[in-house]
Scaffold this motif. Sequence first.
Motif, short mmCIF file in Angstrom:
data_model
loop_
_atom_site.label_atom_id
_atom_site.label_comp_id
_atom_site.label_asym_id
_atom_site.label_seq_id
_atom_site.Cartn_x
_atom_site.Cartn_y
_atom_site.Cartn_z
N LEU A 291 0.83 -1.20 0.00
CA LEU A 291 0.00 0.00 0.00
C LEU A 291 0.87 1.25 0.00
CD1 LEU A 291 -2.95 -0.85 2.44
CD2 LEU A 291 -2.60 -1.49 0.05
N ASP A 292 2.00 1.20 0.71
CA ASP A 292 2.95 2.31 0.67
C ASP A 292 3.48 2.51 -0.75
OD1 ASP A 292 2.65 2.64 3.38
OD2 ASP A 292 4.50 1.61 3.93
N GLY A 293 3.65 1.39 -1.47
CA GLY A 293 4.11 1.48 -2.85
C GLY A 293 3.14 2.26 -3.73
N TYR A 294 1.85 1.99 -3.57
CA TYR A 294 0.84 2.76 -4.31
C TYR A 294 0.94 4.25 -3.97
CZ TYR A 294 -1.78 -1.40 -5.86
OH TYR A 294 -2.16 -2.57 -6.47
N PHE A 295 1.08 4.53 -2.68
CA PHE A 295 1.15 5.93 -2.25
C PHE A 295 2.38 6.62 -2.83
CE2 PHE A 295 2.01 9.45 0.63
CZ PHE A 295 0.74 10.01 0.78
N LEU A 296 3.50 5.91 -2.89
CA LEU A 296 4.73 6.49 -3.45
C LEU A 296 4.53 6.87 -4.91
CD1 LEU A 296 7.79 7.13 -3.19
CD2 LEU A 296 8.21 4.78 -3.96
N ILE A 297 3.95 5.97 -5.70
CA ILE A 297 3.72 6.26 -7.12
C ILE A 297 2.77 7.44 -7.28
CG2 ILE A 297 2.82 5.35 -9.29
CD1 ILE A 297 5.53 4.22 -8.49
N GLY A 298 1.72 7.47 -6.46
CA GLY A 298 0.80 8.61 -6.51
C GLY A 298 1.50 9.91 -6.19
N SER A 299 2.47 9.86 -5.28
CA SER A 299 3.23 11.06 -4.92
C SER A 299 4.06 11.56 -6.09
CB SER A 299 4.14 10.77 -3.72
OG SER A 299 3.39 10.38 -2.59
#
Length: 516
Positions: free
Chosen positions: A480-488
């Motif tokens: 889930l952190d990975g998704y957030f990183l890409i969104g950032s």
Amino acid sequence: MNPIKRQILLITVIAAAIMELIDTSIVNVALNYMSGNLGATLEDISWVITSYAIANVIIIPMTSFLVNNLGRRNYYIGSIILFTFCSFMCGNATNIWELVSFRFLQGLGGGALLSVSAMVVYELFPKEKQATASALFGIGVFIGPTIGPTLGGYITENYSWPWIFYINIPIGIAAAVSCYFLLYEPAIKQKIKQIDWLGIILLIIGIGSLQVVLERGQTDDWFAAGYIVFLTVVAALSLTGFIIWELYTENPVVNLRILRFRSLSIAAVLTFITGMGMYTSIYLTPVVAQRLLNFTPTQSGLLLLPGSIVAVLALIITGKLLQKGVSAALIVFFGFACFIYFNWSMSRINLETPAIDITLNLIFRAIGMALLTVPLGTLAVSSLELKDMPQGTALNNMMRQLGGSFGISIINTYVARRIASHRMDLITHITPDNPAFINRINGYAAAFMQKGFGLLDAKQKAMLLVEKVVIQQSSFSSYLDGYFLIGSFFAMVLPLLLFVAKRDKKKALVIPSSDH
């Protein structure tokens, strides 16, 4: 060419393009099975995707030279044969690195199946029907990613993963035979230029070394490993040398000088981030669905299907908006907004999230994909002269593939680091003075004792179960952190659209890129 032969050739080249695009996404839902069957880690198995993307990065800038030097017909048919043969060899691979090697060669063959197919489609339509050609090819390139994950899930679950490669063989043979009899050389050929061998070698060494560093750095403790230090230096020197050489050589394989145009340079950055988002989302989602949410491969593929169908409709609408003069930058803005929302929503799911919620999130990803496909290509060449458009399009496509391969490597490294961090956070709560932990252990132990286990065995099994829960939750939170990183990343580059010059009023023909 009579109408019947024209229709057969049109179907053939679009089918070849769809076949290539299916292979970019069909493997994603089979990664879990490949990993177990070949005894590879998830980090190693991700090379099945990135090796294909790297091969595309290398071959795409060379397409014009190869077409002019070998002849379009010979190059195209040869690429189909290479792609088909390597598909067979991928299915027969007995270890992970054999599979990765043939995937790389398959990617070299696949590079022509998009760019040359697009050229042929446009030649088969008169000038007044170029919009129809654009829409037809655009819809065609969406069919591959649409059916890829679903088809891959069905084949993997009901047969075995090698068959996701074997299905290319009859299509490839039919396409090669059809093109042998029907494909013709273009009426006008560009002047053949001397190949930029030094540029190609520097590009291959630089990108290859950097990719290994990104893929293996986390596993081998980064600069504690001598070969990581060596490859980092090689990558830095090769890519620096590549940039300098391409800026000053007379016939560069990648004409970096055209990056002086603001619209192209900004579009290249946006396309790089778009590639990251497209590839990482199609990589992360099946992994999360199968490894953590216990979805079958078929269910994982079906998660992506509704969004892909919506994307076809959104692509048609996008084309009409561009024809009516709507700013490409404005459409790109909304495409990025959809991707930001998708990644933010995926970063907030939990282990109980129903499939319908994930499917709805993926619809936003698909709409974003449709809003970025043609407009980013339009934005990239909007300020270029006609002679620079082929190089501008090739450079933009190369940036998308680079973004995809780098994105997967970055995500694997980031997720591995976050797993360790989340595990430490959870372990701090596993203490004898934590009532919640004591209640959980006692509850597990009581459940095992009801099944006939003694008190000591029940407590040991309860602790093992707690450890399993910690591992599962650590992994899940990390993805889930990975998704957030890409969104950032998407959010960070969005302000670049403010610096794009006003769209040139002169409308230019733009072949849609192959985003997926």
